[in-house]
Design a protein around this motif. Structure first.
Motif, mmCIF file in Angstrom:
data_model
loop_
_atom_site.group_PDB
_atom_site.id
_atom_site.type_symbol
_atom_site.label_atom_id
_atom_site.label_comp_id
_atom_site.label_asym_id
_atom_site.label_seq_id
_atom_site.Cartn_x
_atom_site.Cartn_y
_atom_site.Cartn_z
ATOM 1 N N SER A 86 31.483 34.805 28.965
ATOM 2 C CA SER A 86 32.418 34.484 30.041
ATOM 3 C C SER A 86 32.517 32.965 30.145
ATOM 4 O O SER A 86 32.013 32.350 31.092
ATOM 5 N N CYS A 132 36.591 28.785 32.689
ATOM 6 C CA CYS A 132 38.008 29.134 32.801
ATOM 7 C C CYS A 132 38.878 27.941 33.172
ATOM 8 O O CYS A 132 40.109 27.998 33.038
ATOM 9 N N THR A 191 43.169 27.974 33.354
ATOM 10 C CA THR A 191 43.736 28.566 34.553
ATOM 11 C C THR A 191 45.104 27.993 34.886
ATOM 12 O O THR A 191 45.337 26.781 34.761
ATOM 13 N N GLU A 234 35.468 37.475 28.362
ATOM 14 C CA GLU A 234 36.228 37.564 29.616
ATOM 15 C C GLU A 234 36.639 36.170 30.041
ATOM 16 O O GLU A 234 35.874 35.215 29.909
ATOM 17 N N ASN A 235 37.894 36.051 30.534
ATOM 18 C CA ASN A 235 38.353 34.753 31.017
ATOM 19 C C ASN A 235 39.509 34.941 31.985
ATOM 20 O O ASN A 235 39.923 36.064 32.273
ATOM 21 N N VAL A 236 40.034 33.831 32.445
ATOM 22 C CA VAL A 236 41.108 33.846 33.427
ATOM 23 C C VAL A 236 42.434 34.202 32.758
ATOM 24 O O VAL A 236 42.639 33.942 31.567
ATOM 25 N N ARG A 254 42.400 40.296 41.278
ATOM 26 C CA ARG A 254 42.014 39.221 40.359
ATOM 27 C C ARG A 254 42.338 39.612 38.912
ATOM 28 O O ARG A 254 41.566 40.290 38.238
ATOM 29 N N ARG A 284 42.469 39.388 35.072
ATOM 30 C CA ARG A 284 41.591 38.728 34.108
ATOM 31 C C ARG A 284 41.951 39.139 32.680
ATOM 32 O O ARG A 284 42.472 40.223 32.427
ATOM 33 N N CYS A 312 42.559 36.847 44.736
ATOM 34 C CA CYS A 312 41.466 36.246 43.975
ATOM 35 C C CYS A 312 40.868 35.064 44.731
ATOM 36 O O CYS A 312 41.593 34.217 45.249
#
Length: 323
Positions: free
Chosen positions: A75, A78, A82, A123-125, A164, A166, A270
Motif C-alpha cells: 500500500s 498515495c 491523488t 492498493e492505492n488511491v 472511498r 480505491r 472519504c
C-alpha cells in the motif's frame, strides 16, 4: 502449504487484518514501514514482533528472498497520485522512489534468483490508474510472467457506509491465472468496477426510494449495507461530547459546505489528512440529532443573517446622512 506474506507500507496493519480475515491459510511473516508512530500502532494491533521500521528503498533482493514469501501486500504512498493534490508528480515524486525500487529493481532480481512472490496485491488511491507509475508497474509485471487484474472499488459495494474509491491490482505468476478474467491484452486492459464473476454494482445514490419503504432521505444504495451508527462507540461520558463538536462560529460560516451524515446514514465521504482543517473534501461530519433538519436550520440562519446585515447597513446609511 500455508501462504507466507510480506507487508510493505504496512501503516497500522490494515492489509494484515484483511489477510487474517480472508480465510486463507497463512500469515504475515514480516512488515515494513518507515513511520515510527505507525510501527507502534501496528505492534499494538498485531503484537507478534514482525514490524520493522526501515526505509523500504534500502531493501534488497537477498534480504527479502530469505523470507521465502509467496505473497506481497503493498500500500505505497498515495500523495504522488491523488486527484486532491493539484501538484501530484507521480513517479517523479520522491515518495514514489521506494515503490519503484521494489518493482523495477528488487522484483526482477528476485525473479533471477527464482525467489519472486507468486502473488501480489497493490492498493492505492483512485488516480493511480492514470499514472505513469502504473504503466511501469504493469510493464515490469508482465515482463516477469505475471497475469494482472485491476479494479476500482468502493466500500459501498460491500455494505460498508463509506465511499472511498480505491485502486487495486492483483497479480499472479504463470501458470496461475484468474477466473472470469481474460488473458492480458495490453496496457489498457479493462479496469473492473466489480469483482470478476459477480454481478456488476450499480451506484444508485441519486435514486430516491419510495417513502413508505424507508426513512425519508435514504437512497437505494444505502439499503443493503450497514449504517453509520453500527460503527460508533458509546460515549463514555455525555459531558465529553463537546470535545469533538464543531464550533458554532465555524458552522455559521461554513456549515452549508459540510457533508453532514446521521447515525442512520448508509454512506460517508472519504476521510483525508485535511480532516478538522478543511471544510470540503476532507470527510463527513456526524450529526447525532436524527430529528433536526439541517438544511432548514442553515437556511433559516442565513436568512436571519441577511436581514440582520441589511438592517445594520440601513442604520449605518441613516447615520451617514445625519452626520
Amino acid at each position: 502449504m500455508p501462504v507466507r506474506a510480506l507487508e510493505f507500507y504496512s501503516g497500522i496493519g490494515g492489509l494484515h487484518l484483511a489477510f487474517s480475515r480472508s480465510g486463507v491459510d497463512g500469515s504475515v511473516v514480516q512488515a515494513f514501514d518507515w513511520d515510527q508512530t505507525a510501527c507502534q500502532v501496528y505492534t499494538a494491533n498485531h503484537p507478534s514482533g514482525i514490524i520493522q521500521k526501515v526505509d523500504i528503498a534500502s531493501l534488497t533482493a537477498p534480504t527479502l528472498a530469505a523470507f521465502q514469501a509467496d505473497l506481497w501486500l503493498l500500500s505505497p504512498a498515495c500523495q504522488p497520485y491523488t486527484v486532491l493534490n493539484p501538484n501530484a508528480k507521480g513517479e517523479s515524486d520522491p515518495r514514489a522512489k521506494s515503490f519503484l525500487h521494489l518493482i523495477q529493481v528488487v522484483l526482477p532480481e528476485l525473479a533471477a534468483l527464482g525467489s519472486q512472490p507468486a502473488r501480489l496485491l497493490i492498493e492505492n488511491v483512485a488516480g493511480f490508474e492514470t499514472s505513469t507509475t502504473r504503466h511501469l508497474l504493469l510493464s515490469t509485471l508482465r515482463s516477469l510472467g505475471y497475469t494482472t487484474v485491476e479494479l476500482l472499488l468502493t466500500p459501498l459495494q460491500f455494505g460498508i457506509p463509506n465511499s472511498r474509491l480505491r485502486y487495486y491490482l492483483l497479480a499472479k505468476q504463470a501458470p496461475l491465472k484468474f477466473a472470469h478474467v481474460p488473458v492480458n491484452q495490453g496496457i489498457h486492459d479493462l479496469m473492473w468496477r466489480h469483482i470478476p464473476g459477480h454481478s456488476p454494482w450499480i451506484d444508485r445514490r441519486s435514486q430516491q426510494l419510495p417513502s413508505e419503504s424507508v426513512r425519508v432521505g435514504a437512497t437505494v444504495s444505502e439499503q443493503p449495507g450497514r449504517h453509520v451508527g453500527l460503527y460508533l462507540d458509546e460515549p463514555s461520558d455525555e459531558g465529553t461530547l463537546h470535545l469533538t463538536a464543531i464550533p458554532d462560529k465555524v458552522l455559521e460560516k461554513w456549515g452549508k459546505l459540510f457533508d453532514i451524515v446521521l447515525p442512520s446514514s448508509g454512506r460517508t465521504c472519504c476521510f483525508t489528512r485535511g480532516y478538522t482543517q478543511l471544510v470540503e473534501r476532507a470527510g463527513s461530519v456526524l450529526q447525532m440529532n436524527e430529528d433536526l433538519d439541517t438544511a432548514k436550520t442553515f437556511d433559516a440562519f442565513l436568512q436571519a443573517h441577511i436581514f440582520a446585515t441589511f438592517d445594520e447597513d440601513s442604520r449605518s446609511g441613516e447615520q451617514s446622512t445625519v452626520w
